[in-house]
Design an enzyme around this catalytic site. Sequence first.
Site, PDB file in Angstrom:
ATOM      1  N   PRO A 181      30.844  77.502 -11.541  1.00  0.00           N
ATOM      2  CA  PRO A 181      32.253  77.838 -11.367  1.00  0.00           C
ATOM      3  C   PRO A 181      33.200  76.647 -11.367  1.00  0.00           C
ATOM      4  CG  PRO A 181      31.008  78.222  -9.348  1.00  0.00           C
ATOM      5  CD  PRO A 181      30.015  77.968 -10.439  1.00  0.00           C
ATOM      6  N   ASN A 182      34.328  76.861 -12.008  1.00  0.00           N
ATOM      7  CA  ASN A 182      35.462  75.927 -12.089  1.00  0.00           C
ATOM      8  C   ASN A 182      35.216  74.733 -13.003  1.00  0.00           C
ATOM      9  OD1 ASN A 182      37.304  77.330 -10.345  1.00  0.00           O
ATOM     10  ND2 ASN A 182      35.945  76.771  -8.658  1.00  0.00           N
TER      11      ASN A 182
ATOM     12  N   ARG B  97      42.753  68.962 -13.955  1.00  0.00           N
ATOM     13  CA  ARG B  97      43.156  68.562 -12.598  1.00  0.00           C
ATOM     14  C   ARG B  97      42.043  67.749 -11.956  1.00  0.00           C
ATOM     15  NH1 ARG B  97      43.900  74.015 -10.133  1.00  0.00           N
ATOM     16  NH2 ARG B  97      43.305  74.778 -12.168  1.00  0.00           N
TER      17      ARG B  97
ATOM     18  N   TYR C 272      36.692  64.044 -10.911  1.00  0.00           N
ATOM     19  CA  TYR C 272      35.822  64.571 -11.969  1.00  0.00           C
ATOM     20  C   TYR C 272      36.007  63.922 -13.337  1.00  0.00           C
ATOM     21  CZ  TYR C 272      35.040  68.239  -8.495  1.00  0.00           C
ATOM     22  OH  TYR C 272      34.721  68.917  -7.355  1.00  0.00           O
TER      23      TYR C 272
ATOM     24  N   ASN D  83      24.356  72.333 -13.546  1.00  0.00           N
ATOM     25  CA  ASN D  83      25.379  71.932 -12.581  1.00  0.00           C
ATOM     26  C   ASN D  83      25.892  73.227 -11.976  1.00  0.00           C
ATOM     27  OD1 ASN D  83      27.551  71.174 -11.092  1.00  0.00           O
ATOM     28  ND2 ASN D  83      28.428  69.788 -12.623  1.00  0.00           N
TER      29      ASN D  83
ATOM     30  N   ALA E 184      30.113  74.852  -7.147  1.00  0.00           N
ATOM     31  CA  ALA E 184      30.129  75.129  -5.708  1.00  0.00           C
ATOM     32  C   ALA E 184      28.975  76.026  -5.267  1.00  0.00           C
ATOM     33  CB  ALA E 184      31.465  75.754  -5.317  1.00  0.00           C
TER      34      ALA E 184
ATOM     35  N   HIS F 185      26.036  74.748  -3.043  1.00  0.00           N
ATOM     36  CA  HIS F 185      26.072  74.665  -1.583  1.00  0.00           C
ATOM     37  C   HIS F 185      25.873  76.020  -0.906  1.00  0.00           C
ATOM     38  CE1 HIS F 185      27.719  70.927  -2.983  1.00  0.00           C
ATOM     39  NE2 HIS F 185      28.774  71.538  -3.489  1.00  0.00           N
TER      40      HIS F 185
ATOM     41  N   ASP G 242      16.426  80.794  -5.899  1.00  0.00           N
ATOM     42  CA  ASP G 242      15.242  81.622  -6.153  1.00  0.00           C
ATOM     43  C   ASP G 242      14.975  81.757  -7.652  1.00  0.00           C
ATOM     44  OD1 ASP G 242      15.033  81.917  -3.437  1.00  0.00           O
ATOM     45  OD2 ASP G 242      15.659  84.027  -3.379  1.00  0.00           O
TER      46      ASP G 242
ATOM     47  N   GLU H 227      18.991  68.989 -11.747  1.00  0.00           N
ATOM     48  CA  GLU H 227      20.328  69.325 -11.231  1.00  0.00           C
ATOM     49  C   GLU H 227      21.242  68.131 -11.452  1.00  0.00           C
ATOM     50  OE1 GLU H 227      20.468  71.271  -7.409  1.00  0.00           O
ATOM     51  OE2 GLU H 227      22.285  70.163  -6.826  1.00  0.00           O
TER      52      GLU H 227
ATOM     53  N   HIS I 139      25.373  66.539 -10.948  1.00  0.00           N
ATOM     54  CA  HIS I 139      26.747  66.636 -10.440  1.00  0.00           C
ATOM     55  C   HIS I 139      27.559  65.479 -10.965  1.00  0.00           C
ATOM     56  CE1 HIS I 139      25.850  69.967  -7.869  1.00  0.00           C
ATOM     57  NE2 HIS I 139      24.743  69.348  -7.518  1.00  0.00           N
ATOM     58  N   LEU I 140      28.782  65.779 -11.361  1.00  0.00           N
ATOM     59  CA  LEU I 140      29.695  64.734 -11.834  1.00  0.00           C
ATOM     60  C   LEU I 140      30.020  63.769 -10.699  1.00  0.00           C
ATOM     61  CD1 LEU I 140      31.950  67.330 -13.575  1.00  0.00           C
ATOM     62  CD2 LEU I 140      30.892  65.444 -14.830  1.00  0.00           C
ATOM     63  N   SER I 141      30.368  64.327  -9.539  1.00  0.00           N
ATOM     64  CA  SER I 141      30.770  63.515  -8.384  1.00  0.00           C
ATOM     65  C   SER I 141      29.563  63.257  -7.486  1.00  0.00           C
ATOM     66  CB  SER I 141      31.853  64.257  -7.586  1.00  0.00           C
ATOM     67  OG  SER I 141      31.345  65.485  -7.082  1.00  0.00           O
TER      68      SER I 141
ATOM     69  N   ARG J 274      31.303  62.997  -0.183  1.00  0.00           N
ATOM     70  CA  ARG J 274      32.484  63.874  -0.120  1.00  0.00           C
ATOM     71  C   ARG J 274      32.475  64.674   1.191  1.00  0.00           C
ATOM     72  NH1 ARG J 274      33.404  66.968  -5.521  1.00  0.00           N
ATOM     73  NH2 ARG J 274      35.407  67.275  -4.475  1.00  0.00           N
TER      74      ARG J 274
ATOM     75  N   ARG K  54      29.745  69.718   1.136  1.00  0.00           N
ATOM     76  CA  ARG K  54      29.156  69.437  -0.194  1.00  0.00           C
ATOM     77  C   ARG K  54      27.873  68.622  -0.096  1.00  0.00           C
ATOM     78  NH1 ARG K  54      33.311  70.947  -3.849  1.00  0.00           N
ATOM     79  NH2 ARG K  54      35.319  70.527  -2.915  1.00  0.00           N
TER      80      ARG K  54
HETATM   81  O1  CA2 Z   1      30.464  67.130  -8.818  1.00  0.00           O
HETATM   82  C1  CA2 Z   1      30.126  68.191  -9.363  1.00  0.00           C
HETATM   83  O2  CA2 Z   1      29.660  68.242 -10.512  1.00  0.00           O
HETATM   84  C2  CA2 Z   1      30.346  69.533  -8.635  1.00  0.00           C
HETATM   85  O3  CA2 Z   1      29.252  70.387  -8.976  1.00  0.00           O
HETATM   86  C3  CA2 Z   1      31.653  70.091  -9.160  1.00  0.00           C
HETATM   87  C4  CA2 Z   1      32.117  71.388  -8.467  1.00  0.00           C
HETATM   88  C5  CA2 Z   1      32.060  71.231  -6.945  1.00  0.00           C
HETATM   89  O4  CA2 Z   1      32.347  72.459  -6.329  1.00  0.00           O
HETATM   90  C6  CA2 Z   1      30.715  70.704  -6.457  1.00  0.00           C
HETATM   91  O5  CA2 Z   1      30.759  70.528  -5.054  1.00  0.00           O
HETATM   92  C7  CA2 Z   1      30.362  69.377  -7.128  1.00  0.00           C
HETATM   93  C8  CA2 Z   1      33.556  71.719  -8.879  1.00  0.00           C
HETATM   94  C9  CA2 Z   1      33.739  71.899 -10.379  1.00  0.00           C
HETATM   95  C10 CA2 Z   1      35.084  71.532 -10.904  1.00  0.00           C
HETATM   96  O6  CA2 Z   1      36.148  71.899 -10.049  1.00  0.00           O
HETATM   97  C11 CA2 Z   1      37.446  71.584 -10.425  1.00  0.00           C
HETATM   98  C12 CA2 Z   1      38.436  72.008  -9.544  1.00  0.00           C
HETATM   99  C13 CA2 Z   1      39.754  71.733  -9.862  1.00  0.00           C
HETATM  100  C14 CA2 Z   1      40.073  71.037 -11.035  1.00  0.00           C
HETATM  101  C15 CA2 Z   1      39.065  70.619 -11.887  1.00  0.00           C
HETATM  102  C16 CA2 Z   1      37.761  70.907 -11.574  1.00  0.00           C
END
Ligand code: CA2
Length: 149
Positions: free
Chosen positions: A12-13, A20, A25, A76, A79, A82, A89, A100, A102-104, A109, A113
Amino acid sequence: MDKPVAYILNGPNLNLLGSREPAIYGNESLADIEVSTRNRASELGLSLVFRQSNSEGAIVDWVQEAHSKAAGLIINPGAYTHTSIAIHDALIAAALPKIEIHLSNIHAREAFRRKSLTASAVDGLIIGFGAAGYGLALEALRNLIDKRG
Ligand code: CA2
């Protein structure tokens, strides 16, 4: 001989990347990451399936699909990392090399997370290298696929 198939699944996202939160990211969109990852896959002799969904169920379905169709999987979970016992499973049930990513650096953080429910279901993790991590993960996956024959 057919190339081994690698699945890369994004949660997701991640479709919002580049629009943003660039300080966390990076500036690259998911489409940019897909292009560079496809180039790396081709250099590594892998055929690539690259997908994103905001839905937990879709990700579970794709992990199950990877079990029958892929030689290895990179995920990846966003969210859902977590929170998702369902993705954990599905990963446990998928008997193939799994990484697995993760970008960050999730450990640097917010406290919520720092826990990954999915990490114990994969072979290894690549965390905190931004978009470059996708290429690194593919390289690691190629090594795992070769080792397992
Ligand atoms: O660091 C990562 O790759 C994450 O999986 C990215 C997820 C975050 O929920 C994980 O804790 C770590 C979020 C994906 C991107 O979210 C955005 C939110 C707003 C603007 C741009 C990206």
